[in-house]
Design a protein around this motif. Structure first.
Motif, short mmCIF file in Angstrom:
data_model
loop_
_atom_site.label_atom_id
_atom_site.label_comp_id
_atom_site.label_asym_id
_atom_site.label_seq_id
_atom_site.Cartn_x
_atom_site.Cartn_y
_atom_site.Cartn_z
N PRO A 39 4.83 -2.03 -10.24
CA PRO A 39 4.32 -3.41 -10.30
C PRO A 39 5.29 -4.43 -9.70
O PRO A 39 4.88 -5.32 -8.96
CB PRO A 39 4.13 -3.66 -11.80
CG PRO A 39 3.95 -2.31 -12.39
CD PRO A 39 4.81 -1.39 -11.57
N GLU A 40 6.57 -4.25 -10.00
CA GLU A 40 7.58 -5.17 -9.45
C GLU A 40 7.63 -5.04 -7.92
O GLU A 40 7.68 -6.03 -7.20
CB GLU A 40 8.95 -4.84 -10.05
CG GLU A 40 10.08 -5.68 -9.50
CD GLU A 40 11.44 -5.18 -10.01
OE1 GLU A 40 12.42 -5.45 -9.31
OE2 GLU A 40 11.50 -4.55 -11.08
N LEU A 42 5.20 -4.00 -5.90
CA LEU A 42 3.99 -4.56 -5.31
C LEU A 42 4.02 -6.08 -5.33
O LEU A 42 3.53 -6.73 -4.40
CB LEU A 42 2.75 -4.03 -6.04
CG LEU A 42 2.41 -2.57 -5.77
CD1 LEU A 42 1.25 -2.12 -6.63
CD2 LEU A 42 2.11 -2.33 -4.30
N ASP A 43 4.61 -6.66 -6.34
CA ASP A 43 4.72 -8.12 -6.40
C ASP A 43 5.64 -8.62 -5.29
O ASP A 43 5.32 -9.60 -4.60
CB ASP A 43 5.24 -8.55 -7.78
CG ASP A 43 5.08 -10.03 -8.01
OD1 ASP A 43 3.99 -10.57 -7.69
OD2 ASP A 43 6.03 -10.66 -8.50
N ARG A 44 6.79 -7.94 -5.09
CA ARG A 44 7.70 -8.32 -4.01
C ARG A 44 7.05 -8.10 -2.65
O ARG A 44 7.19 -8.92 -1.74
CB ARG A 44 9.01 -7.53 -4.11
CG ARG A 44 9.94 -8.03 -5.18
CD ARG A 44 11.36 -7.47 -5.05
NE ARG A 44 11.44 -6.11 -4.58
CZ ARG A 44 11.63 -5.04 -5.35
NH1 ARG A 44 11.79 -5.19 -6.64
NH2 ARG A 44 11.69 -3.82 -4.83
N GLY A 46 3.88 -8.25 -2.06
CA GLY A 46 2.92 -9.34 -1.92
C GLY A 46 3.59 -10.62 -1.46
O GLY A 46 3.07 -11.31 -0.57
N ASP A 47 4.74 -10.93 -2.04
CA ASP A 47 5.48 -12.13 -1.61
C ASP A 47 5.88 -12.04 -0.15
O ASP A 47 5.74 -13.01 0.61
CB ASP A 47 6.73 -12.34 -2.47
CG ASP A 47 6.41 -12.78 -3.89
OD1 ASP A 47 5.27 -13.20 -4.14
OD2 ASP A 47 7.33 -12.70 -4.74
N SER A 163 -1.50 -9.38 1.00
CA SER A 163 -0.59 -9.83 -0.06
C SER A 163 -1.33 -9.94 -1.39
O SER A 163 -0.86 -9.47 -2.42
CB SER A 163 0.00 -11.19 0.33
OG SER A 163 0.57 -11.82 -0.77
N ARG A 167 -0.68 -7.68 -4.79
CA ARG A 167 -0.37 -8.30 -6.08
C ARG A 167 -1.40 -7.93 -7.14
O ARG A 167 -1.09 -7.77 -8.31
CB ARG A 167 -0.31 -9.82 -5.94
CG ARG A 167 0.94 -10.28 -5.26
CD ARG A 167 0.99 -11.80 -5.31
NE ARG A 167 2.15 -12.29 -4.61
CZ ARG A 167 2.11 -13.23 -3.68
NH1 ARG A 167 0.97 -13.77 -3.34
NH2 ARG A 167 3.21 -13.63 -3.11
N GLY A 168 -2.66 -7.83 -6.73
CA GLY A 168 -3.73 -7.56 -7.67
C GLY A 168 -4.01 -6.08 -7.91
O GLY A 168 -4.83 -5.73 -8.75
N ALA A 171 -3.03 -5.22 -11.42
CA ALA A 171 -3.63 -6.15 -12.38
C ALA A 171 -5.08 -5.77 -12.70
O ALA A 171 -5.56 -6.00 -13.77
CB ALA A 171 -3.58 -7.58 -11.84
#
Length: 173
Positions: A39-40, A42-44, A46-47, A163, A167-168, A171
């Motif tokens: 998750p971390e 994928l978040d990075r 995405g950013d 992105s 991120r999703g 989620a």
């Protein structure tokens, strides 16, 4: 210490299969740990994709402006137009010099000056032709810049979209 009877807990599950699963988990503990950081990551990701998308869209605006006709495209287009007008004007000037040379040849003792005017008209015509070619080349560059800007804008859209998907991804699960 009493031995626990797992058969009541697992029912008809073959305990040898359970041992195999436990061995796989133990052998792949590092991979499982990395999956926990997904998750971390994928978040990075995405950013980063969003940043790249924004930069691509900014580059597109620099090439063609917000209105699609300013930016580098507008500057080069203006230069191409100005060169084209200069070439047209010089071409008219060369024509006037040729007419003057022709008229001067009809005047006694003016052959030598008329020849010089004719040579000047020829030189002016060659320069005019080169300026026309330059204007045409600049117009070609303008078309390429427009194409590149549109492609960058689409790339930016796709990066921003990807992105959001990155991120999703976790989620929605």
């Amino acid at each position: 210490m009493p031995v626990m009877d797992l058969s009541g807990l697992f029912g008809t599950v073959d305990t040898s299969q359970l041992v195999d699963v436990i061995e796989v988990v133990v052998r792949n503990r590092d991979v499982i740990d990395k999956l926990g950081r997904l998750p971390e990551f994928l978040d990075r990701l995405g950013d980063s994709l969003a940043g790249a998308g924004t930069e691509a869209k900014s580059a597109a605006v620099a090439l063609v402006g917000q209105d699609g006709s300013s930016g580098a495209k507008g500057a080069l287009g203006g230069a191409a137009h100005a060169l084209s007008e200069i070439a047209d004007s010089l071409s008219k000037g060369a024509g006037l010099l040729i007419a003057a040379a022709d008229a001067a040849h009809k005047v006694p003792l003016m052959d030598r000056p008329a020849d010089r005017i004719g040579e000047a008209a020829t030189e002016l015509g060659q320069s005019t032709s080169a300026l026309g070619e330059l204007a045409t080349s600049l117009a070609g560059i303008v078309a390429v810049l427009d194409s590149v800007a549109h492609a960058l804008d689409r790339v930016g859209d796709h990066l921003v979209d990807t992105s959001g998907q990155a991120r999703g991804f976790l989620a929605s699960s």
